[in-house]
Design a protein around this motif. Structure first.
Motif, PDB file in Angstrom:
ATOM      1  N   GLY A 114      -3.004   8.357  14.607  1.00 60.48           N
ATOM      2  CA  GLY A 114      -2.884   7.033  15.210  1.00 60.48           C
ATOM      3  C   GLY A 114      -2.676   5.916  14.211  1.00 60.48           C
ATOM      4  N   ILE A 115      -2.514   6.244  12.912  1.00 65.12           N
ATOM      5  CA  ILE A 115      -2.265   5.228  11.889  1.00 65.12           C
ATOM      6  C   ILE A 115      -0.790   4.859  11.912  1.00 65.12           C
ATOM      7  N   LYS A 116      -0.508   3.568  11.999  1.00 64.22           N
ATOM      8  CA  LYS A 116       0.880   3.117  12.031  1.00 64.22           C
ATOM      9  C   LYS A 116       1.497   3.116  10.628  1.00 64.22           C
ATOM     10  N   PRO A 117       2.820   3.155  10.536  1.00 67.22           N
ATOM     11  CA  PRO A 117       3.464   3.022   9.225  1.00 67.22           C
ATOM     12  C   PRO A 117       3.120   1.696   8.556  1.00 67.22           C
ATOM     13  N   VAL A 118       3.279   1.661   7.235  1.00 64.17           N
ATOM     14  CA  VAL A 118       3.176   0.410   6.479  1.00 64.17           C
ATOM     15  C   VAL A 118       4.516  -0.297   6.639  1.00 64.17           C
ATOM     16  N   ARG A 119       4.525  -1.507   7.184  1.00 59.65           N
ATOM     17  CA  ARG A 119       5.802  -2.130   7.498  1.00 59.65           C
ATOM     18  C   ARG A 119       5.751  -3.639   7.286  1.00 59.65           C
ATOM     19  N   GLY A 120       6.935  -4.247   7.338  1.00 61.49           N
ATOM     20  CA  GLY A 120       7.031  -5.695   7.297  1.00 61.49           C
ATOM     21  C   GLY A 120       6.541  -6.292   5.993  1.00 61.49           C
ATOM     22  N   LEU A 121       5.762  -7.359   6.111  1.00 60.53           N
ATOM     23  CA  LEU A 121       5.296  -8.107   4.951  1.00 60.53           C
ATOM     24  C   LEU A 121       4.419  -7.243   4.050  1.00 60.53           C
ATOM     25  N   THR A 122       3.559  -6.410   4.644  1.00 60.76           N
ATOM     26  CA  THR A 122       2.707  -5.532   3.844  1.00 60.76           C
ATOM     27  C   THR A 122       3.550  -4.597   2.997  1.00 60.76           C
ATOM     28  N   ALA A 123       4.585  -4.018   3.569  1.00 64.80           N
ATOM     29  CA  ALA A 123       5.473  -3.128   2.816  1.00 64.80           C
ATOM     30  C   ALA A 123       6.174  -3.882   1.692  1.00 64.80           C
ATOM     31  N   SER A 124       6.671  -5.085   1.979  1.00 66.50           N
ATOM     32  CA  SER A 124       7.374  -5.867   0.952  1.00 66.50           C
ATOM     33  C   SER A 124       6.463  -6.193  -0.223  1.00 66.50           C
ATOM     34  N   ILE A 125       5.219  -6.551   0.083  1.00 68.11           N
ATOM     35  CA  ILE A 125       4.262  -6.863  -0.980  1.00 68.11           C
ATOM     36  C   ILE A 125       4.006  -5.634  -1.850  1.00 68.11           C
ATOM     37  N   LEU A 126       3.822  -4.476  -1.228  1.00 72.92           N
ATOM     38  CA  LEU A 126       3.513  -3.272  -1.997  1.00 72.92           C
ATOM     39  C   LEU A 126       4.718  -2.773  -2.799  1.00 72.92           C
ATOM     40  N   ILE A 127       5.917  -2.965  -2.286  1.00 75.05           N
ATOM     41  CA  ILE A 127       7.117  -2.653  -3.074  1.00 75.05           C
ATOM     42  C   ILE A 127       7.138  -3.517  -4.337  1.00 75.05           C
ATOM     43  N   LYS A 128       6.849  -4.804  -4.176  1.00 71.94           N
ATOM     44  CA  LYS A 128       6.852  -5.732  -5.308  1.00 71.94           C
ATOM     45  C   LYS A 128       5.784  -5.355  -6.331  1.00 71.94           C
ATOM     46  N   LEU A 170       6.183   5.756   6.243  1.00 73.95           N
ATOM     47  CA  LEU A 170       5.199   6.562   6.947  1.00 73.95           C
ATOM     48  C   LEU A 170       3.948   6.745   6.081  1.00 73.95           C
ATOM     49  N   THR A 171       2.815   6.921   6.723  1.00 73.60           N
ATOM     50  CA  THR A 171       1.546   7.093   6.017  1.00 73.60           C
ATOM     51  C   THR A 171       1.087   8.547   5.945  1.00 73.60           C
ATOM     52  N   ASN A 172       1.750   9.428   6.647  1.00 76.00           N
ATOM     53  CA  ASN A 172       1.339  10.824   6.805  1.00 76.00           C
ATOM     54  C   ASN A 172       0.053  10.936   7.620  1.00 76.00           C
ATOM     55  N   ARG A 173      -0.271   9.835   8.298  1.00 76.56           N
ATOM     56  CA  ARG A 173      -1.450   9.817   9.168  1.00 76.56           C
ATOM     57  C   ARG A 173      -1.072   9.390  10.588  1.00 76.56           C
ATOM     58  N   GLU A 174       0.207   9.447  10.882  1.00 73.31           N
ATOM     59  CA  GLU A 174       0.653   9.022  12.204  1.00 73.31           C
ATOM     60  C   GLU A 174       0.034   9.878  13.304  1.00 73.31           C
ATOM     61  N   HIS A 175      -0.244  11.152  13.010  1.00 70.57           N
ATOM     62  CA  HIS A 175      -0.868  12.030  14.013  1.00 70.57           C
ATOM     63  C   HIS A 175      -2.306  11.616  14.309  1.00 70.57           C
TER      64      HIS A 175
END
Length: 269
Positions: free
Chosen positions: A194-208, A187-192
């Motif tokens: 309209g910002i979507k969560p960070v997910r998928g490939l973007t999330a994997s890259i940032l974890i790395k 979650l981004t804490n900006r869902e209210h």
């Protein structure tokens, strides 16, 4: 401007080793992981909200980037060019300093996506958004992508949290022939807003990137049971493309894969 000491691990990383067969067979893209130092010395990463007018991934939270073009001399240039076109981040290497280029990730449509990690030395830069591609720009602490529980402070009535799902979550999806692949989101804490969560490939890259930068693994299980290494998946993709070009039938091709698994797969809570 001196670099924060926490970036020394990224600076020490060797360049990626890419097989000419892989880079000549699969289409390539570069994304820019743009870091900057916050007021308290912590590291933040720039993220954008993709325009709803785009053909793919409308409204998703993303890193600046795109496909490599014939005139790009290398993948770093691709990532810098796309960041300049999308959010107005200067390609000047003194202002946006190169830290490292990571080994590529594989997208679900057999695209080799290479993260280029940079550090913004001038926090006075004013973004210039290409509104046809990017709706808004925001940042999150890089360390957030190693956490399984919410790092956000208690909310107020004017800034309500999203309590419908946990801060970090994942799906284990079939990898069409080789076990499963774990897809993370945060979650981004900006869902209210309209910002979507960070997910998928973007999330994997940032974890790395966060794991390499801070020298520690995430506080959650990164991989699905039996998940194979990315280099094995890339080799599979090369073989898949070769089979498709020859007219032979092998594993499912990208055209047989679902365009978006999110609406039809229930997350694990």
């Amino acid at each position: 401007m001196d670099l924060p000491a926490s970036l020394s691990r990224l600076l020490a990383l060797p360049p990626p080793s890419l097989s000419p067969l892989h880079t000549s067979t699969l289409p390539r893209a570069g994304v820019l992981v743009a870091l900057f130092e916050g007021r308290h010395g912590d590291l933040y990463v720039l993220l954008s909200r993709r325009s709803k007018e785009l053909r793919t991934y409308q409204g998703d939270t993303a890193l600046p980037g795109g496909k490599m073009e014939a005139e790009d001399p290398d993948i770093e240039n691709t990532a810098r060019r796309e960041a300049w076109e999308e959010i107005g981040l200067p390609p000047d290497p003194d202002v946006v300093r190169h830290l490292c280029t990571l080994d590529p990730f594989l997208s679900r449509d057999n695209l080799l996506v290479t993260p280029v990690v940079v550090f913004i030395t001038d926090n006075s830069i004013i973004p210039k958004l290409n509104t046809q591609e990017v709706t808004s720009l925001f940042s999150l602490p890089l360390a957030n992508f190693l956490l399984s529980t919410s790092p956000f402070p208690p909310s107020s009535e004017s800034h309500p949290p999203d309590t419908s799902e946990p801060y970090h979550n994942y799906l284990d999806l079939d990898d069409w022939g080789r076990a499963q692949v774990r897809i993370h989101w945060f979650l981004t804490n900006r869902e209210h807003l309209g910002i979507k969560p960070v997910r998928g490939l973007t999330a994997s890259i940032l974890i790395k990137v966060a794991s390499l930068c801070f020298g520690r693994p995430p506080s959650f299980e990164l991989l699905a049971p039996g998940q194979v290494d990315t280099d094995v998946r890339i080799q599979d993709a090369v073989e898949e493309v070769a089979l498709a070009r020859s007219g032979s039938k092998g594993r499912k091709t990208k055209n047989e894969r679902p365009l978006d698994p999110w609406p039809v797969v229930q997350p694990k809570l």
